[in-house]
Design a protein around this motif. Structure first.
Motif, mmCIF file in Angstrom:
data_model
loop_
_atom_site.group_PDB
_atom_site.id
_atom_site.type_symbol
_atom_site.label_atom_id
_atom_site.label_comp_id
_atom_site.label_asym_id
_atom_site.label_seq_id
_atom_site.Cartn_x
_atom_site.Cartn_y
_atom_site.Cartn_z
ATOM 1 N N VAL A 67 100.159 24.439 49.983
ATOM 2 C CA VAL A 67 100.738 25.500 48.512
ATOM 3 C C VAL A 67 99.473 25.726 47.975
ATOM 4 O O VAL A 67 98.653 24.917 47.485
ATOM 5 N N ILE A 68 99.293 27.012 47.450
ATOM 6 C CA ILE A 68 98.210 27.360 46.592
ATOM 7 C C ILE A 68 98.729 27.578 45.398
ATOM 8 O O ILE A 68 99.875 28.484 45.071
ATOM 9 N N ALA A 69 98.274 27.150 44.008
ATOM 10 C CA ALA A 69 98.707 27.524 42.910
ATOM 11 C C ALA A 69 97.708 28.335 41.979
ATOM 12 O O ALA A 69 96.542 28.021 42.102
ATOM 13 N N CYS A 70 98.197 29.578 41.597
ATOM 14 C CA CYS A 70 97.562 30.453 40.676
ATOM 15 C C CYS A 70 97.538 30.191 39.193
ATOM 16 O O CYS A 70 98.991 30.530 38.754
ATOM 17 N N LEU A 71 96.843 29.777 38.579
ATOM 18 C CA LEU A 71 96.944 29.217 37.106
ATOM 19 C C LEU A 71 96.508 30.183 36.223
ATOM 20 O O LEU A 71 95.310 30.752 36.433
ATOM 21 N N GLN A 72 97.013 30.310 35.029
ATOM 22 C CA GLN A 72 96.545 30.780 33.843
ATOM 23 C C GLN A 72 97.341 30.425 32.714
ATOM 24 O O GLN A 72 98.092 29.675 32.580
ATOM 25 N N GLY A 73 96.562 30.315 31.601
ATOM 26 C CA GLY A 73 96.885 29.940 30.295
ATOM 27 C C GLY A 73 97.347 28.439 30.309
ATOM 28 O O GLY A 73 96.412 27.530 30.877
ATOM 29 N N ALA A 74 98.205 27.896 29.672
ATOM 30 C CA ALA A 74 98.758 26.653 29.694
ATOM 31 C C ALA A 74 99.141 26.144 31.041
ATOM 32 O O ALA A 74 100.092 26.406 31.793
ATOM 33 N N VAL A 75 98.488 25.008 31.204
ATOM 34 C CA VAL A 75 98.888 24.076 32.425
ATOM 35 C C VAL A 75 99.106 22.826 32.015
ATOM 36 O O VAL A 75 98.131 21.807 31.667
ATOM 37 N N ALA A 114 100.223 20.797 44.043
ATOM 38 C CA ALA A 114 99.767 21.723 44.883
ATOM 39 C C ALA A 114 98.410 21.432 45.694
ATOM 40 O O ALA A 114 97.747 20.389 44.955
ATOM 41 N N HIS A 115 98.098 21.986 46.783
ATOM 42 C CA HIS A 115 97.023 21.470 47.549
ATOM 43 C C HIS A 115 95.770 22.277 47.098
ATOM 44 O O HIS A 115 94.437 21.832 47.530
ATOM 45 N N VAL A 116 95.809 23.541 46.592
ATOM 46 C CA VAL A 116 94.563 24.366 46.244
ATOM 47 C C VAL A 116 95.102 24.922 44.661
ATOM 48 O O VAL A 116 96.225 25.351 44.769
ATOM 49 N N ARG A 117 94.162 24.756 44.033
ATOM 50 C CA ARG A 117 94.537 25.314 42.585
ATOM 51 C C ARG A 117 93.462 26.220 42.064
ATOM 52 O O ARG A 117 92.208 25.778 42.234
ATOM 53 N N ILE A 118 93.676 27.297 41.855
ATOM 54 C CA ILE A 118 92.871 28.414 41.487
ATOM 55 C C ILE A 118 93.225 28.784 40.073
ATOM 56 O O ILE A 118 94.237 29.308 39.515
ATOM 57 N N ASN A 156 89.184 23.203 28.928
ATOM 58 C CA ASN A 156 89.344 24.684 29.420
ATOM 59 C C ASN A 156 89.025 24.665 31.026
ATOM 60 O O ASN A 156 89.009 23.736 31.781
ATOM 61 N N ALA A 157 89.155 26.026 31.590
ATOM 62 C CA ALA A 157 89.143 26.183 33.025
ATOM 63 C C ALA A 157 87.769 25.413 33.762
ATOM 64 O O ALA A 157 88.062 24.703 34.684
ATOM 65 N N GLN A 158 86.671 25.409 33.025
ATOM 66 C CA GLN A 158 85.392 25.099 33.783
ATOM 67 C C GLN A 158 85.433 23.485 33.651
ATOM 68 O O GLN A 158 84.960 22.874 34.598
ATOM 69 N N GLU A 159 85.929 22.934 32.395
ATOM 70 C CA GLU A 159 86.174 21.577 32.631
ATOM 71 C C GLU A 159 86.901 20.969 33.421
ATOM 72 O O GLU A 159 86.850 20.152 34.036
ATOM 73 N N GLY A 160 88.123 21.884 33.595
ATOM 74 C CA GLY A 160 89.196 21.561 34.523
ATOM 75 C C GLY A 160 88.583 21.513 35.880
ATOM 76 O O GLY A 160 88.836 20.507 36.648
ATOM 77 N N GLU A 161 87.803 22.324 36.027
ATOM 78 C CA GLU A 161 87.333 22.662 37.668
ATOM 79 C C GLU A 161 86.406 21.462 37.820
ATOM 80 O O GLU A 161 86.383 20.861 38.789
ATOM 81 N N CYS A 178 88.286 31.861 38.442
ATOM 82 C CA CYS A 178 88.188 33.260 38.606
ATOM 83 C C CYS A 178 87.981 34.013 37.256
ATOM 84 O O CYS A 178 87.778 33.435 36.178
ATOM 85 N N ASN A 179 87.748 35.121 37.636
ATOM 86 C CA ASN A 179 87.389 36.327 36.464
ATOM 87 C C ASN A 179 86.246 36.016 35.755
ATOM 88 O O ASN A 179 85.976 36.097 34.582
ATOM 89 N N THR A 180 85.154 35.402 36.448
ATOM 90 C CA THR A 180 83.973 35.146 35.767
ATOM 91 C C THR A 180 82.939 36.021 36.527
ATOM 92 O O THR A 180 83.129 36.786 37.576
ATOM 93 N N GLU A 181 81.620 36.054 36.034
ATOM 94 C CA GLU A 181 80.731 36.760 36.609
ATOM 95 C C GLU A 181 80.568 36.555 38.110
ATOM 96 O O GLU A 181 80.014 37.445 38.903
ATOM 97 N N ASP A 182 80.444 35.266 38.430
ATOM 98 C CA ASP A 182 80.275 34.672 39.836
ATOM 99 C C ASP A 182 81.398 35.125 40.691
ATOM 100 O O ASP A 182 81.331 35.391 42.074
ATOM 101 N N ASN A 183 82.717 34.945 40.061
ATOM 102 C CA ASN A 183 83.778 35.128 41.005
ATOM 103 C C ASN A 183 84.747 36.130 40.111
ATOM 104 O O ASN A 183 85.658 35.735 39.509
ATOM 105 N N PRO A 184 84.388 37.603 40.236
ATOM 106 C CA PRO A 184 85.413 38.460 39.296
ATOM 107 C C PRO A 184 86.925 38.703 40.030
ATOM 108 O O PRO A 184 87.536 39.413 39.410
ATOM 109 N N LYS A 185 87.288 38.048 40.969
ATOM 110 C CA LYS A 185 88.322 38.180 41.576
ATOM 111 C C LYS A 185 89.363 37.729 40.543
ATOM 112 O O LYS A 185 89.173 36.648 39.769
ATOM 113 N N THR A 186 90.696 37.977 40.557
ATOM 114 C CA THR A 186 91.892 37.497 39.983
ATOM 115 C C THR A 186 92.442 36.496 40.607
ATOM 116 O O THR A 186 92.122 36.156 41.773
ATOM 117 N N ALA A 187 92.804 35.482 39.987
ATOM 118 C CA ALA A 187 93.426 34.146 40.568
ATOM 119 C C ALA A 187 94.557 34.424 41.648
ATOM 120 O O ALA A 187 94.490 34.046 42.867
#
Length: 264
Positions: free
Chosen positions: A99-107, A118-122, A168-173, A182-191
């Motif tokens: 299971v892959i979870a695509c995350l945005q906003g509040a988690v 989930a097994h993979v979180r983006i 934030n997302a980076q701290e969570g990572e 995602c949506n970064t300079e290094d990884n411009p794809k959407t989640a």
């Protein structure tokens, strides 16, 4: 009649489920948990990977506090609610399908408990993580003390619950709450786009291998070393005598399989 909490669809052998209560930041009430439980109890046999997404600006803001307030549950009533969450989220984590979870906003709160199953979180860059139960006068009940604490450590979970600090997302990572941002300079794809790309890749793995990975590793991590090593050996013996093993090993021996290489 209210709209369903889950919208389900398929793309070849990938199941896609979408949390569909954007007006309430996809908060989880008893009916929502029942829908999650039902879906993961009856996944079609041809589905190899499941992509979990959400409508609106937020993945999931956690427990529906209005329902909790209005019902004035007793301790026994709420224990049963917690057990329902545990059953549903166990089926996500241990159901044998990645299971892959695509995350945005509040988690947040129960939303983080859901994502932790989930097994993979983006995450995209709007994602933020929190366990605000301490500030609400409540306690986690959907499995965070088991699943989320295992990811970030019990000590870190205590600190987040006591302080209500938001990551934030980076701290969570960095803590393991997200595997990709995602949506970064290094990884411009959407989640969603990265999630679909990874889902298609994972779907090409051997079914038995995927099953073993998502069903056994967390369980083995809970065992003492001796029992864990024995369980690992048993699982390896089952997987590595599976039906398509010889074909895949033959591709490797005959130099037809892809090589593992570092990113350029």
């Amino acid at each position: 009649m209210s709209e369903p909490f889950l919208i389900t669809s398929e793309m070849d052998n990938i199941g896609i489920i979408t949390l569909n209560r954007a007006s309430k930041r996809n908060s989880l009430d008893e009916a929502a948990i029942a829908e999650i439980d039902d879906y993961f109890s009856n996944v079609p046999s041809h589905i190899r990977v499941i992509l979990m997404t959400a409508e609106g600006d937020h993945f999931c803001a956690g427990l529906d506090l209005k329902e909790h307030h209005d019902k004035e549950r007793s301790a026994v009533d709420f224990l049963r609610v917690c057990q329902g969450w545990h059953r549903a989220f166990d089926k996500i984590q241990h159901g044998g399908i990645p299971v892959i979870a695509c995350l945005q906003g509040a988690v947040v709160g129960g939303g983080l408990e859901l994502a932790s199953a989930a097994h993979v979180r983006i995450a995209d860059t709007s994602t933020f993580f929190a366990l605000p139960e301490g500030t609400r006068g409540i306690f986690t009940g959907g499995g965070a003390t088991v699943r989320t604490a295992k990811i970030i450590s019990a000590s870190r979970m205590v600190e987040l619950m006591l302080t209500g600090r938001v990551l934030n997302a980076q701290e969570g990572e960095r803590l393991g709450l997200a595997h990709y941002v995602c949506n970064t300079e290094d990884n411009p794809k959407t989640a969603y786009d990265l999630g679909l790309e990874l889902a298609r890749k994972i779907a090409t793995n051997a079914v038995l291998s995927n099953y073993a990975i998502v069903s056994s590793i967390n369980r083995i991590a809970d065992m003492a070393s001796t029992e864990g090593l024995f369980a690992e050996g048993l699982m390896a013996a089952v997987v590595q005598t599976g039906g398509d093993v010889q074909e895949r090993l033959s591709e490797f021996v005959n130099k037809k399989a892809h090589k593992v290489r570092p990113k350029s």
